[in-house]
Motif scaffolding. Structure first.
Motif, PDB file in Angstrom:
ATOM      1  N   ALA A 117      75.116  48.127  73.176  1.00  0.00           N
ATOM      2  CA  ALA A 117      73.970  47.741  72.469  1.00  0.00           C
ATOM      3  C   ALA A 117      73.880  48.084  70.999  1.00  0.00           C
ATOM      4  N   VAL A 118      74.668  48.975  70.431  1.00  0.00           N
ATOM      5  CA  VAL A 118      75.000  49.152  69.131  1.00  0.00           C
ATOM      6  C   VAL A 118      75.776  47.985  68.488  1.00  0.00           C
ATOM      7  N   GLY A 119      76.730  47.520  69.285  1.00  0.00           N
ATOM      8  CA  GLY A 119      77.439  46.517  68.825  1.00  0.00           C
ATOM      9  C   GLY A 119      77.016  45.232  68.823  1.00  0.00           C
ATOM     10  N   ILE A 120      76.089  45.092  69.680  1.00  0.00           N
ATOM     11  CA  ILE A 120      75.271  43.752  69.723  1.00  0.00           C
ATOM     12  C   ILE A 120      74.187  43.780  68.389  1.00  0.00           C
ATOM     13  N   LEU A 121      73.475  44.969  68.219  1.00  0.00           N
ATOM     14  CA  LEU A 121      72.775  45.141  67.102  1.00  0.00           C
ATOM     15  C   LEU A 121      73.307  45.253  65.967  1.00  0.00           C
TER      16      LEU A 121
ATOM     17  N   LEU B  44      81.671  56.459  66.958  1.00  0.00           N
ATOM     18  CA  LEU B  44      82.834  57.392  66.706  1.00  0.00           C
ATOM     19  C   LEU B  44      82.039  58.955  66.924  1.00  0.00           C
ATOM     20  N   PHE B  45      81.132  59.157  66.605  1.00  0.00           N
ATOM     21  CA  PHE B  45      80.416  60.310  66.722  1.00  0.00           C
ATOM     22  C   PHE B  45      80.073  60.477  68.317  1.00  0.00           C
ATOM     23  N   TRP B  46      79.746  59.427  68.906  1.00  0.00           N
ATOM     24  CA  TRP B  46      79.576  59.474  70.289  1.00  0.00           C
ATOM     25  C   TRP B  46      80.757  59.643  71.317  1.00  0.00           C
ATOM     26  N   VAL B  47      81.707  59.121  70.812  1.00  0.00           N
ATOM     27  CA  VAL B  47      83.071  59.182  71.456  1.00  0.00           C
ATOM     28  C   VAL B  47      84.192  60.268  71.305  1.00  0.00           C
ATOM     29  N   ILE B  48      83.783  60.935  70.048  1.00  0.00           N
ATOM     30  CA  ILE B  48      84.807  62.117  69.868  1.00  0.00           C
ATOM     31  C   ILE B  48      84.870  63.160  70.724  1.00  0.00           C
TER      32      ILE B  48
ATOM     33  N   PHE C 296      78.364  44.916  55.342  1.00  0.00           N
ATOM     34  CA  PHE C 296      79.660  45.686  55.378  1.00  0.00           C
ATOM     35  C   PHE C 296      79.342  47.219  55.698  1.00  0.00           C
ATOM     36  N   LEU C 297      78.282  47.744  54.978  1.00  0.00           N
ATOM     37  CA  LEU C 297      77.772  49.071  55.295  1.00  0.00           C
ATOM     38  C   LEU C 297      77.036  49.098  56.577  1.00  0.00           C
ATOM     39  N   THR C 298      76.354  48.055  56.935  1.00  0.00           N
ATOM     40  CA  THR C 298      75.887  48.004  58.431  1.00  0.00           C
ATOM     41  C   THR C 298      77.131  48.518  59.357  1.00  0.00           C
ATOM     42  N   THR C 299      77.964  47.634  59.274  1.00  0.00           N
ATOM     43  CA  THR C 299      79.150  47.612  60.196  1.00  0.00           C
ATOM     44  C   THR C 299      79.848  48.872  60.157  1.00  0.00           C
ATOM     45  N   LEU C 300      79.918  49.361  59.153  1.00  0.00           N
ATOM     46  CA  LEU C 300      80.550  50.772  58.931  1.00  0.00           C
ATOM     47  C   LEU C 300      79.908  51.924  59.292  1.00  0.00           C
ATOM     48  N   ALA C 301      78.343  51.782  59.277  1.00  0.00           N
ATOM     49  CA  ALA C 301      77.580  52.765  59.803  1.00  0.00           C
ATOM     50  C   ALA C 301      77.311  52.841  61.276  1.00  0.00           C
ATOM     51  N   GLY C 302      77.403  51.532  61.855  1.00  0.00           N
ATOM     52  CA  GLY C 302      77.719  51.210  63.499  1.00  0.00           C
ATOM     53  C   GLY C 302      78.916  51.925  63.986  1.00  0.00           C
ATOM     54  N   LEU C 303      80.052  51.792  63.129  1.00  0.00           N
ATOM     55  CA  LEU C 303      81.168  52.077  63.785  1.00  0.00           C
ATOM     56  C   LEU C 303      81.340  53.700  63.611  1.00  0.00           C
ATOM     57  N   VAL C 304      80.797  54.430  62.501  1.00  0.00           N
ATOM     58  CA  VAL C 304      80.734  55.798  62.517  1.00  0.00           C
ATOM     59  C   VAL C 304      79.596  56.466  63.538  1.00  0.00           C
TER      60      VAL C 304
ATOM     61  N   MET D 230      82.817  60.566  82.078  1.00  0.00           N
ATOM     62  CA  MET D 230      82.032  59.803  81.042  1.00  0.00           C
ATOM     63  C   MET D 230      81.067  58.975  81.932  1.00  0.00           C
ATOM     64  N   ASN D 231      79.866  58.984  81.327  1.00  0.00           N
ATOM     65  CA  ASN D 231      78.890  58.103  82.305  1.00  0.00           C
ATOM     66  C   ASN D 231      78.549  56.699  81.890  1.00  0.00           C
ATOM     67  N   ILE D 232      77.983  55.778  82.564  1.00  0.00           N
ATOM     68  CA  ILE D 232      77.809  54.452  82.146  1.00  0.00           C
ATOM     69  C   ILE D 232      76.891  54.350  81.046  1.00  0.00           C
ATOM     70  N   THR D 233      75.957  55.440  80.801  1.00  0.00           N
ATOM     71  CA  THR D 233      75.076  55.114  79.645  1.00  0.00           C
ATOM     72  C   THR D 233      75.646  54.839  78.466  1.00  0.00           C
ATOM     73  N   LEU D 234      76.750  55.622  78.069  1.00  0.00           N
ATOM     74  CA  LEU D 234      77.249  55.608  76.969  1.00  0.00           C
ATOM     75  C   LEU D 234      77.716  54.262  76.622  1.00  0.00           C
ATOM     76  N   ILE D 235      78.544  53.752  77.814  1.00  0.00           N
ATOM     77  CA  ILE D 235      79.136  52.421  77.561  1.00  0.00           C
ATOM     78  C   ILE D 235      77.933  51.439  77.288  1.00  0.00           C
TER      79      ILE D 235
END
Length: 64
Positions: free
Chosen positions: A11-15, A44-48, A33-41, A1-6
């Protein structure tokens, strides 16, 4: 895992939190709520793939 992913996840969390706050103050709770859900998804696609690698490594270590 590289630091760029973190940094990308941070950045997504802040945005998402800024957008969520703005939408809640304007009374659009459903959109917030939908924005929060989209950020979470998105995150998740990056971390899977990394979680999959972790499970494969554990499986190889314990010969499962």
């Amino acid at each position: 895992m590289n630091i760029t992913l973190i940094f990308q996840i941070a950045a997504v969390g802040i945005l998402v939190s800024v957008i969520n706050t703005v939408l809640k103050h304007t009374g659009r709770d459903e959109h917030a709520f939908l924005t929060t859900l989209a950020g979470l998804v998105l995150v998740l696609f990056w971390v899977i793939p990394y979680v999959n690698d972790l499970f494969e490594t554990i499986r190889r270590i314990f010969h499962l």
